[in-house]
Design an enzyme around this catalytic site. Structure first.
Site, PDB file in Angstrom:
ATOM      1  N   ARG A  53       0.903  -1.330   0.266  1.00 14.16           N
ATOM      2  CA  ARG A  53       0.197   0.025  -0.132  1.00 14.16           C
ATOM      3  C   ARG A  53       1.215   1.370  -0.078  1.00 14.16           C
ATOM      4  O   ARG A  53       0.793   2.225  -0.838  1.00 14.16           O
ATOM      5  CB  ARG A  53      -0.538   0.211   1.056  1.00 14.16           C
ATOM      6  CG  ARG A  53      -1.514   1.260   1.497  1.00 14.16           C
ATOM      7  CD  ARG A  53      -2.864   1.343   2.448  1.00 14.16           C
ATOM      8  NE  ARG A  53      -2.207   1.125   3.273  1.00 14.16           N
ATOM      9  CZ  ARG A  53      -1.959   0.773   5.057  1.00 14.16           C
ATOM     10  NH1 ARG A  53      -1.508   1.738   4.805  1.00 14.16           N
ATOM     11  NH2 ARG A  53      -2.209   0.117   5.310  1.00 14.16           N
ATOM     12  N   TYR A 106     -17.952  15.790 -15.416  1.00 18.64           N
ATOM     13  CA  TYR A 106     -18.050  14.182 -15.239  1.00 18.64           C
ATOM     14  C   TYR A 106     -19.351  14.505 -14.259  1.00 18.64           C
ATOM     15  O   TYR A 106     -19.039  14.760 -13.499  1.00 18.64           O
ATOM     16  CB  TYR A 106     -16.702  14.096 -15.718  1.00 18.64           C
ATOM     17  CG  TYR A 106     -16.509  12.426 -15.031  1.00 18.64           C
ATOM     18  CD1 TYR A 106     -17.592  11.739 -16.055  1.00 18.64           C
ATOM     19  CD2 TYR A 106     -16.859  12.029 -14.023  1.00 18.64           C
ATOM     20  CE1 TYR A 106     -17.842  10.137 -15.993  1.00 18.64           C
ATOM     21  CE2 TYR A 106     -17.085  10.492 -13.665  1.00 18.64           C
ATOM     22  CZ  TYR A 106     -17.098   9.531 -14.696  1.00 18.64           C
ATOM     23  OH  TYR A 106     -17.271   8.037 -14.944  1.00 18.64           O
ATOM     24  N   ASP A 179      -8.771  17.870 -14.745  1.00 15.21           N
ATOM     25  CA  ASP A 179      -8.857  16.744 -15.995  1.00 15.21           C
ATOM     26  C   ASP A 179      -8.518  16.918 -17.064  1.00 15.21           C
ATOM     27  O   ASP A 179      -9.255  17.469 -17.639  1.00 15.21           O
ATOM     28  CB  ASP A 179      -9.979  16.498 -15.033  1.00 15.21           C
ATOM     29  CG  ASP A 179     -11.259  14.689 -15.555  1.00 15.21           C
ATOM     30  OD1 ASP A 179     -10.318  13.852 -16.625  1.00 15.21           O
ATOM     31  OD2 ASP A 179     -11.597  13.997 -14.759  1.00 15.21           O
ATOM     32  N   LYS A 204      -9.542   5.434 -19.321  1.00 16.38           N
ATOM     33  CA  LYS A 204      -9.585   6.025 -20.295  1.00 16.38           C
ATOM     34  C   LYS A 204      -8.167   6.183 -21.328  1.00 16.38           C
ATOM     35  O   LYS A 204      -7.496   5.224 -21.961  1.00 16.38           O
ATOM     36  CB  LYS A 204     -10.036   7.362 -20.579  1.00 16.38           C
ATOM     37  CG  LYS A 204     -11.018   7.357 -19.538  1.00 16.38           C
ATOM     38  CD  LYS A 204     -12.474   6.509 -19.546  1.00 16.38           C
ATOM     39  CE  LYS A 204     -12.984   6.042 -18.478  1.00 16.38           C
ATOM     40  NZ  LYS A 204     -13.299   7.609 -17.785  1.00 16.38           N
TER      41      LYS A 204
HETATM   42  C1  LIG Z   1     -14.048   8.202 -16.605  1.00 10.51           C
HETATM   43  C2  LIG Z   1     -14.250   9.433 -16.059  1.00 10.51           C
HETATM   44  C3  LIG Z   1     -13.496   9.940 -14.870  1.00 10.51           C
HETATM   45  C4  LIG Z   1     -13.958   9.164 -13.228  1.00 10.51           C
HETATM   46  O1  LIG Z   1     -12.683   7.667 -13.610  1.00 10.51           O
HETATM   47  P1  LIG Z   1     -12.845   6.408 -13.072  1.00 10.51           P
HETATM   48  O2  LIG Z   1     -11.672   6.093 -13.614  1.00 10.51           O
HETATM   49  O3  LIG Z   1     -14.405   5.354 -13.788  1.00 10.51           O
HETATM   50  O4  LIG Z   1     -13.501   6.077 -11.934  1.00 10.51           O
HETATM   51  C5  LIG Z   1     -12.902  11.525 -14.086  1.00 10.51           C
HETATM   52  N1  LIG Z   1     -12.684  12.538 -15.195  1.00 10.51           N
HETATM   53  C6  LIG Z   1     -13.684  11.573 -17.002  1.00 10.51           C
HETATM   54  C7  LIG Z   1     -13.045  13.030 -17.517  1.00 10.51           C
HETATM   55  C8  LIG Z   1     -13.569  10.938 -17.223  1.00 10.51           C
HETATM   56  O5  LIG Z   1     -14.799  10.866 -17.775  1.00 10.51           O
END
Ligand SMILES: *Cc1c(COP(=O)(O)O)cnc(C)c1O
Length: 411
Positions: A53, A106, A179, A204
């Protein structure tokens, strides 16, 4: 090879943090599937590792590579994008803190702040991030600790001017967090434009193969906590506070997840280039189709964020959204494609299609962040472009349109 090689982004994606394994020479960093590490004496750690961890070599390799690609000070890998966001938020917010969120954030980010963190005394406002004056007006002096930006946004693909917003944040002694999931560090580097930290859903584009869920935070060199705050270990450094939270809350990326994510990261540059080429062809194709009332894609010259996107991005990413005039038709089109798979998520090699109002953004239905119900979002993958265009044409042609459905804002 040093863990921080110089060179361009493609070189660093392949080599940063990824020197051959010192024990065996393995060219690919091994998956250290171990929870604990033998100590040479009480408290004498062999390579700084004691418990996975707190630290694991496979996770460290990913963290070094992420920090290098974003041009940041330190990288932190988490079990999901939302785990990364939660740890970052709790590192820099206190009861009484105020946050400015994008008006088309999001959905999961909105839910985290509006529903999970609100009971702990954190409140928020929403503002359109493509309007820096409106963001400045939403700031509450002395209380706003964080301005949260996505660009391009999900799912409306709005573009925010990162440099202008970093000036707004810093004038209020607040931090700017970007983000960077939709652009990835291959196309956009927010820290160089003044952001204090970047977050990713590595699920992603960074992972890129739809086979692992993960998240990341990368902090800027010298970033400090807002309003003179001091972290749990007595330090004012944002990176120290995130490091503390990563270990104290423990939402870490496991070694196998870190390894898969790093495997994806090595090809990020070539993938993003081709995603952008395919997406631009799809956007132009949709703009010519009579059933499509509006195409949202920052690469089209008519997009309101086109000039800012040209300035701060080096490509368009693979996301394209479009409207078809009514909700029922949107569902029918999304149900008829064959190559574009009907699924949530994005950023993988395969093309996906979805209806945000009913799927990814159902959690914001009826809220200040609700999205149009006739909107379709595409994650354009790396298949042959002719096959992708034909798949969309067949699906759109099969659904009837009426001239009265066409809206004024056809690009
Ligand atoms: C999918 C997504 C998230 C969240 O991420 P997870 O890996 O699903 O927890 C945050 N911001 C954006 C722009 C996303 O597309």
């Amino acid at each position: 090879m040093s863990p921080h090689p110089g060179g361009g982004p493609a070189t660093r994606a392949i080599h940063a943090g990824q020197e051959p394994d010192p024990a065996t020479g393995a060219v690919v960093p091994p998956i250290y599937l171990t929870s604990t590490f033998r100590q040479d004496g009480v408290g004498t750690l062999r390579a700084g590792y004691e418990y996975s961890r707190s630290g694991n070599p496979t996770r460290d390799a990913l963290q070094v590579a992420l920090a290098s690609l974003e041009g940041g000070d330190r990288g932190f890998a988490f079990a999901s994008g939302l785990a990364a966001e939660d740890t970052l938020a709790r590192a820099l917010l206190r009861p009484g803190s105020h946050v400015v969120l994008p008006s088309d954030a999001y959905g999961g980010t909105w839910r985290l702040f509006a529903r999970a963190l609100a009971p702990w005394g954190v409140d928020h406002s929403v503002a359109p991030m493509d309007d820096p004056d409106a963001v400045a007006a939403a700031v509450r002096p002395g209380r706003t600790a964080l301005i949260w930006v996505e660009t391009p946004t999900n799912p409306l693909l709005t573009i925010a001017d990162i440099r202008a917003l970093s000036d707004v944040a810093h004038a209020a002694d607040a931090l700017l967090v970007v983000d960077n999931t939709f652009a990835s560090p291959a196309l956009q580097q927010p820290l160089a434009l003044g952001a204090d930290a970047v977050v990713h859903s590595t699920t992603k584009y960074i992972g890129g193969h739809s086979d692992v869920v993960g998240g990341a935070v990368v902090t800027a060199h010298g970033a400090l906590l807002p309003h003179g705050a001091v972290g749990p270990d007595g330090s004012r450094s944002l990176a120290d506070a995130v490091a503390f939270g990563q270990n104290a809350s423990g939402a870490v990326a496991g070694p196998f997840d870190a390894w898969l994510t790093l495997r994806g990261l090595r090809t990020l540059g070539v993938r993003m280039r081709q995603h952008g080429i395919n997406a631009e062809a799809v956007a132009r194709h949709l703009a010519r189709h009579p059933s499509v009332t509006q195409v949202l894609f920052p690469g089209l010259p008519g997009h309101p964020g086109h000039d800012v996107a040209r300035r701060q991005m080096s490509g368009w990413s693979g996301m394209v959204s479009f409207r078809v005039g009514d909700a029922r038709r949107a569902r029918e089109v999304a149900g008829r494609t064959r190559l574009f798979t009907l699924a949530e998520s994005l950023g993988g090699v395969e093309s996906l299609i979805e209806v945000p109002a009913a799927m990814t953004h159902a959690s914001v239905a009826g809220s200040e962040l609700a999205v149009p119900d006739d909107l379709i979002r595409l994650s354009v993958g790396l298949e042959d472009i002719d096959d992708l265009l034909e798949d969309l044409s067949v699906a759109l042609d099969a659904v009837p349109t009426y001239p009265s459905d066409r809206s004024e804002d056809q690009p």
